[in-house]
Scaffold this active site. Structure first.
Site, PDB file in Angstrom:
ATOM      1  N   LYS A 189       1.276  13.067   9.929  1.00 13.01           N
ATOM      2  CA  LYS A 189       0.161  12.284   9.384  1.00 13.01           C
ATOM      3  C   LYS A 189      -0.812  11.777  10.462  1.00 13.01           C
ATOM      4  CE  LYS A 189       1.759  11.573   4.807  1.00 13.01           C
ATOM      5  NZ  LYS A 189       3.140  11.439   4.357  1.00 13.01           N
ATOM      6  N   PHE A 249      11.514  10.383   0.400  1.00 13.84           N
ATOM      7  CA  PHE A 249      10.494  11.431   0.380  1.00 13.84           C
ATOM      8  C   PHE A 249      10.355  11.977   1.792  1.00 13.84           C
ATOM      9  CE2 PHE A 249       6.391  13.382   0.858  1.00 13.84           C
ATOM     10  CZ  PHE A 249       6.353  14.213  -0.246  1.00 13.84           C
ATOM     11  N   ASP A 292      12.597   9.210   9.745  1.00 11.73           N
ATOM     12  CA  ASP A 292      11.371   9.877   9.333  1.00 11.73           C
ATOM     13  C   ASP A 292      10.255   8.835   9.348  1.00 11.73           C
ATOM     14  OD1 ASP A 292       9.205  11.058   8.133  1.00 11.73           O
ATOM     15  OD2 ASP A 292      10.335  11.961   6.484  1.00 11.73           O
TER      16      ASP A 292
HETATM   17  C1  PLP Z   1       4.027  12.586   3.895  1.00 10.84           C
HETATM   18  C2  PLP Z   1       5.446  12.523   4.289  1.00 10.84           C
HETATM   19  C3  PLP Z   1       6.180  13.680   4.606  1.00 10.84           C
HETATM   20  C4  PLP Z   1       5.625  15.076   4.420  1.00 10.84           C
HETATM   21  O1  PLP Z   1       4.504  15.341   5.167  1.00 10.84           O
HETATM   22  P1  PLP Z   1       3.593  16.613   4.784  1.00 10.84           P
HETATM   23  O2  PLP Z   1       2.583  16.671   5.882  1.00 10.84           O
HETATM   24  O3  PLP Z   1       2.981  16.331   3.452  1.00 10.84           O
HETATM   25  O4  PLP Z   1       4.484  17.792   4.739  1.00 10.84           O
HETATM   26  C5  PLP Z   1       7.483  13.533   5.050  1.00 10.84           C
HETATM   27  N1  PLP Z   1       8.041  12.312   5.172  1.00 10.84           N
HETATM   28  C6  PLP Z   1       7.375  11.179   4.866  1.00 10.84           C
HETATM   29  C7  PLP Z   1       8.058   9.872   5.050  1.00 10.84           C
HETATM   30  C8  PLP Z   1       6.061  11.239   4.405  1.00 10.84           C
HETATM   31  O5  PLP Z   1       5.422  10.121   4.070  1.00 10.84           O
END
Ligand code: PLP
Length: 398
Positions: free
Chosen positions: A257, A143, A228
């Site tokens: 985040k 994700f 990520d």
């Molecule tokens: C939440 C998340 C994203 C996306 O972040 P948004 O602020 O919702 O665009 C990307 N990668 C990971 C691992 C995430 O948990």
């Protein structure tokens, strides 16, 4: 028929919001630290923390004060001009993370897009990949956000169905499988993009040596390693980055985040100048990226993380919480896994009814991928809070 304030606000959302979410039906009105209160006055312990975006706790007083101070000065300049907050924020980010520089963005998906652009550019300018041939390898269960390019390499059918045509240039290989990664690499591979722990997939922890081995494979093949860490980074797993547990230093890291402190969206891709230094004026941009309000919030969010030892706290509290969850006796619990305060409890039945039972008792958690409940409270959570939560969690599961 509207009975409670909760019903009223749910009704409004159902009428006026695109139906892209299936929330637990609690309408939050206030928050402080690890706790929130709903519009009907009921108190809950937040065990999700907005998917790790409020690591520093709800309405963290220091971040709030910094934001209020900046609100009286200036909030948005665009990068057509400079402001006196972006530089100090990026300096702190570099000092905390050990990377030379960053490209500031807003949402996590944008940070991922920026990292992909940086990796492709490096692929052409440095590695010498022929024009438009760069490949990026991603992993099953990933994700990375919701933009068209990012969903193009999702292995989740619903994320892509009816949203094509998709962006080419990505491969998906099995998460945790180094041999599959080796086979997928070609001379045109610019980078791999990987979550050190897959949060949205259900707190999936890869085999012990996977990250280190994948990193070594990348180095042997002149391929960039992009981690990520939007969910796992900034202390969540008990280290600054989850990659630290594997003893690797990714070439690019995406963060978001918790960089917001829960106040104002700020994200970034961070790397050394050999990579991010390749960008030239006009290559990338964002109207709000790097704005002074966001810069103040993000700098203070980092300061709070370090000054209040929240990373060590995540390690300590995570070990305690996970230990207690592992002692639950319930035929429906298959596994409790995770690192630090990123914990997944896998069940052999749908998890949503359990999330509702927990909610009734004042513990907010949410299912992810049907049969996993994620426990990821703000890092400011106390041992007493965990004891309180465990009493209710035990009542639901034992
Ligand atoms: C939440 C998340 C994203 C996306 O972040 P948004 O602020 O919702 O665009 C990307 N990668 C990971 C691992 C995430 O948990």
């Amino acid at each position: 028929m509207v009975h409670t304030k909760t019903d009223k606000f749910i009704g409004l959302e159902q009428k006026y919001a695109a139906n892209t979410y299936k929330p637990i039906d609690v309408v939050i009105e206030r928050g402080e630290g690890a706790w929130v209160v709903d519009v009907d006055g009921k108190r809950y312990l937040d065990c999700l923390s907005a998917y790790s975006a409020v690591n520093q706790g709800h309405c963290n007083p220091r971040i709030k004060a910094a934001m209020l101070e900046q609100l009286d000065r200036v909030t948005l300049t665009s990068r057509a001009f400079r402001n006196d907050k972006l530089g100090p924020f990026l300096q702190t980010l570099s000092e905390v993370t050990g990377y030379d520089m960053a490209i500031p963005m807003n949402s996590g998906a944008e940070a991922v897009e920026a990292a992909i652009k940086a990796a492709r550019k490096w692929g052409y300018a440095v590695k010498g990949i022929p024009d438009n041939q760069a490949e990026i390898i991603t992993f099953t269960g990933n994700f990375h956000g919701r933009t068209i390019s990012v969903i193009s390499f999702s292995s989740e059918e619903q994320y892509k169905a009816e949203f094509g045509p998709l962006t080419p240039g990505f491969k998906i290989v099995e998460y945790g499988n180094v041999e599959a990664l080796k086979e997928a690499i070609t001379p045109n591979t610019a980078a791999i993009l990987v979550e050190p722990i897959q949060g949205e997939a259900g707190v999936v922890v890869p085999p012990v040596d996977f990250l280190k081995d994948a990193f070594d494979v990348c180095k042997a093949n002149n391929v960039l390693f992009i981690a990520d860490e939007i969910q796992t980074g900034l202390g969540r797993t008990g280290k600054l980055f989850a990659s630290d547990h594997a003893g690797i230093r990714p070439d690019i890291i995406t963060i978001g985040k918790a960089l917001s402190g829960g106040f104002y969206p700020v994200s970034a891709a961070i790397a050394d100048k050999e990579i991010l230094g390749l960008f030239k004026p006009g290559d990338h941009g964002s109207t709000f990226g790097g704005n002074p309000l966001g810069a103040v919030v993000a700098k203070t969010a980092l300061d709070v993380l370090m000054d209040e030892n929240l990373i060590e706290r995540a390690a300590e509290m995570g070990e305690y919480f996970m230990g207690r969850l592992r002692r639950l006796e319930c035929e429906h619990i298959i596994e409790v896994r995770g690192q630090g305060l990123l914990i997944g409890m896998e069940l052999n039945v749908p998890a949503r009814p359990f999330a509702y039972e927990l909610k009734a008792k004042g513990v907010l958690a949410k299912e992810t991928h049907d049969n996993v409940i994620r426990f990821a409270p703000p890092l400011v959570i106390s041992k007493e809070d965990i004891d309180w939560a465990m009493e209710h969690i035990e009542a639901v599961f034992n």
